[in-house]
Design an enzyme around this catalytic site. Structure first.
Site, PDB file in Angstrom:
ATOM      1  N   HIS A  76      26.248  -8.042  29.323  1.00 33.65           N
ATOM      2  CA  HIS A  76      25.137  -7.707  28.384  1.00 33.65           C
ATOM      3  C   HIS A  76      23.665  -7.335  29.094  1.00 33.65           C
ATOM      4  CE1 HIS A  76      22.802 -11.563  29.255  1.00 33.65           C
ATOM      5  NE2 HIS A  76      24.022 -12.009  29.483  1.00 33.65           N
ATOM      6  N   GLU A 135      29.453 -12.539  33.246  1.00 34.42           N
ATOM      7  CA  GLU A 135      28.237 -13.504  33.378  1.00 34.42           C
ATOM      8  C   GLU A 135      28.152 -13.723  34.811  1.00 34.42           C
ATOM      9  OE1 GLU A 135      25.970 -14.075  31.331  1.00 34.42           O
ATOM     10  OE2 GLU A 135      26.767 -13.709  29.277  1.00 34.42           O
TER      11      GLU A 135
HETATM   12 ZN    ZN Z   1      24.132 -13.944  30.185  1.00 38.46          ZN
END
Ligand code: ZN
Length: 436
Positions: free
Chosen positions: A129, A217
Site C-alpha cells: 500500500h 508489510e
Molecule cells: Zn502497512
C-alpha cells in the site's frame, strides 16, 4: 551493510561449514531421516541473485528517498497520485503492463495494477500500500534522514519499504530473464491505513485469481524483535452498534413517564460484555457510549459501540447470534427497544497450513544466507492479507517488507541491512514458486 567482498567470503565460510557439518552429521542422520532432510535444505545461496540484490541496494535507497519525499497520507489524493506515478513507472521498467483503478469509496485516489505474462504455470500476486497514516506537512518535522544503519522518514517502513523491495525484486528477475510463471500481478492500494474501504473487494477478487499472494508489510526491527519474521495471521476487525430507544420525559416534574434509554443501554452492555469469552476466535469490548441529553430530560436514545477483533473467520457471526439472543432475552426498563448489529471491516488473516508451508520455504531460503526468519502466528493489527485470503483460495503470506519500526508513531525508520536479505528472499522465493 557488509561490503560485497566480506559478504562473499562469509558466504564461502558458510558454505564450507554447511558441507563439512553435513558429512560429519551424516552418520548420525542415518538414524534419523528428519535430521538429514533438515540439513539438506540448507543449500548454498544463489550467487547470481545474491549479487544482484547487493548491486540493487543503492537504487533501492534512491527509490525509498524518492517515495518518502512524497507525502501520501490516506486522504492526500495529490500525493497518492504522485506515488502511483512512481510505482507505475518502475513497473513499466520491469516489463509490466499497468493500469489504474479508482477506489470504490474513500478519498478517491488510484489503485495501481501491474501485470506481466510469463511462460510457466503459476499465478502470483504481490501487494502493498502506498498510503501512510501521517497528516500533510509531516516532512517538516520528520524529514528523510540517514543515520548509520537506519533511514528515517514517514511511511518508510509501512509501507514504502515493502514497495521498494517488491519493485527491486521484480526488476532483478526481469533483467535475469525469469519467465517461469503464468502471470505476475502487482496490486498497490492507496487506502490500507483507513481499512481499504475502496480497494478491499478488488484485493479479494484479484487474489482469488491467483495461486499465491505475497504481501509486503514491514517486519519488526532489531531494536524491538529478536529477528525478522513473516506473518501468518492477523486479527480481523468488526464493530458492534447497540441502540436503545426509550421515552423522553421531564426529569424533575414527571420522571415516571419516561423510559430511560441510558439505563437500559448500561444493562444491555453489562449483560453482553462477556458473551464473546465463550466463542473461540473473537473478542468484544464496548468502548464508546453516547446518549441524548439534555441533563434535565429522561434519556430518549442511547447508543454504544463495541470493538470486535476476529482471529477465526466466521466467529463474528456466532457472536452476532448470541448478542441477538441475549438482547431478546430480557430488559431492565419496560417499553424500551434495543437493537444490536455487527458490521465486519477488514477480514481476519489466517495463513493456514499452505501459508505455513510457503513460509517454511522462505525460512529455508533465509538459511541460505545464514539468517533466521521467525514465523509469527498472529498479530492484533489488521492487514490486507485478510482480504487476499478471505475466500481461502490463494496461499497468502504477509510481511515481505523491510525491517523497521516507529510506524503509526514518530521517527519511523527502516534498517538498511535488511534490504539485501529481503530482496534475496523475494527473488529466490518467486523463482521457487514458479517451479511448482
Ligand atoms: Zn502497512
Amino acid at each position: 551493510m557488509l561490503s560485497p567482498a566480506i559478504h562473499f567470503s562469509q558466504t564461502g565460510t558458510l558454505m564450507s561449514m554447511h558441507s563439512s557439518s553435513f558429512f560429519a552429521l551424516r552418520s548420525i542422520a542415518l538414524a534419523s531421516g528428519l535430521a538429514l532432510a533438515a540439513i539438506a535444505v540448507q543449500a548454498a545461496p544463489d550467487a547470481k541473485l545474491l549479487a544482484a540484490a547487493e548491486k540493487a541496494q543503492p537504487a533501492v535507497i534512491d527509490n525509498l528517498k524518492e517515495m518518502v519525499q512524497i507525502e501520501s497520507g490516506s486522504l492526500n489524493v495529490e500525493g497518492l497520485l504522485k506515488m502511483a506515478d512512481v510505482i507505475e513507472g518502475r513497473l513499466k521498467a520491469a516489463g509490466f503492463k499497468t493500469e489504474r483503478r479508482k477506489t470504490e469509496a474513500g478519498a478517491g485516489a488510484d489503485i495501481v495494477i501491474g501485470t506481466r505474462k510469463g511462460t510457466g504455470k503459476r499465478k502470483i500476486m504481490l501487494q502493498g500500500h502506498m498510503d501512510t497514516v501521517y497528516a500533510a506537512g509531516i516532512l517538516g518535522s520528520q524529514p528523510y534522514k540517514v543515520d548509520g544503519n537506519r533511514i528515517y522518514g514517514p511511511g518508510i517502513a509501512d509501507d514504502k519499504g515493502g514497495i521498494a523491495v517488491m519493485l527491486a525484486s521484480l526488476k532483478i528477475l526481469a533483467d535475469a530473464g525469469w519467465r517461469d510463471y503464468d502471470t505476475v500481478t502487482v496490486l498497490v492500494n492507496p487506502d490500507e491505513e483507513v481499512g481499504s474501504v475502496g480497494s478491499g473487494e478488488l484485493i479479494a477478487t484479484t487474489a482469488d485469481l491467483h495461486d499465491t499472494v505475497l504481501s509486503f508489510e514491514p517486519t519488526a526491527a532489531k531494536s524491538v524483535a529478536k529477528g525478522e519474521s513473516l506473518l501468518l495471521g492477523a486479527a480481523g476487525i468488526a464493530q458492534a452498534t447497540m441502540e436503545v430507544k426509550g421515552r423522553a420525559a421531564h426529569a424533575g416534574a414527571a420522571p415516571e413517564l419516561g423510559r430511560n434509554a441510558l439505563y437500559e443501554l448500561s444493562y444491555q452492555m453489562l449483560q453482553t460484555k462477556d458473551l464473546a469469552k465463550d466463542i473461540p476466535g473473537v473478542t468484544l469490548n464496548w468502548t464508546v457510549a453516547r446518549a441524548t441529553g439534555p441533563i434535565n430530560q429522561i434519556t430518549e436514545k442511547a447508543q454504544a459501540l463495541g470493538d470486535i477483533r476476529i482471529t477465526q473467520p466466521g466467529a463474528e457471526k456466532k457472536l452476532n447470534e448470541v448478542l441477538q439472543a441475549k438482547i431478546a432475552s430480557g430488559k431492565l426498563i419496560p417499553d424500551t427497544e434495543t437493537t444490536v448489529k455487527v458490521e465486519v471491516g477488514r477480514p481476519a488473516f489466517v495463513a493456514g497450513a499452505k501459508g505455513r508451508a510457503l513460509a517454511e520455504k522462505a525460512q529455508a531460503i533465509y538459511k541460505e544466507i545464514d539468517r533466521d526468519l521467525a514465523l509469527t502466528p498472529m498479530t492484533g493489527g489488521g492487514t490486507d492479507a485478510g482480504y487476499a485470503g478471505r475466500s481461502g483460495k490463494a496461499t497468502v503470506v504477509e510481511s515481505f517488507g523491510l525491517a523497521g519500526f516507529g510506524y503509526h508513531a514518530r521517527d519511523e525508520y527502516i534498517e538498511v541491512d535488511s534490504i539485501v536479505p529481503r530482496i534475496y528472499l523475494v527473488t529466490r522465493l518467486l523463482t521457487e514458486i514458479g517451479k511448482q
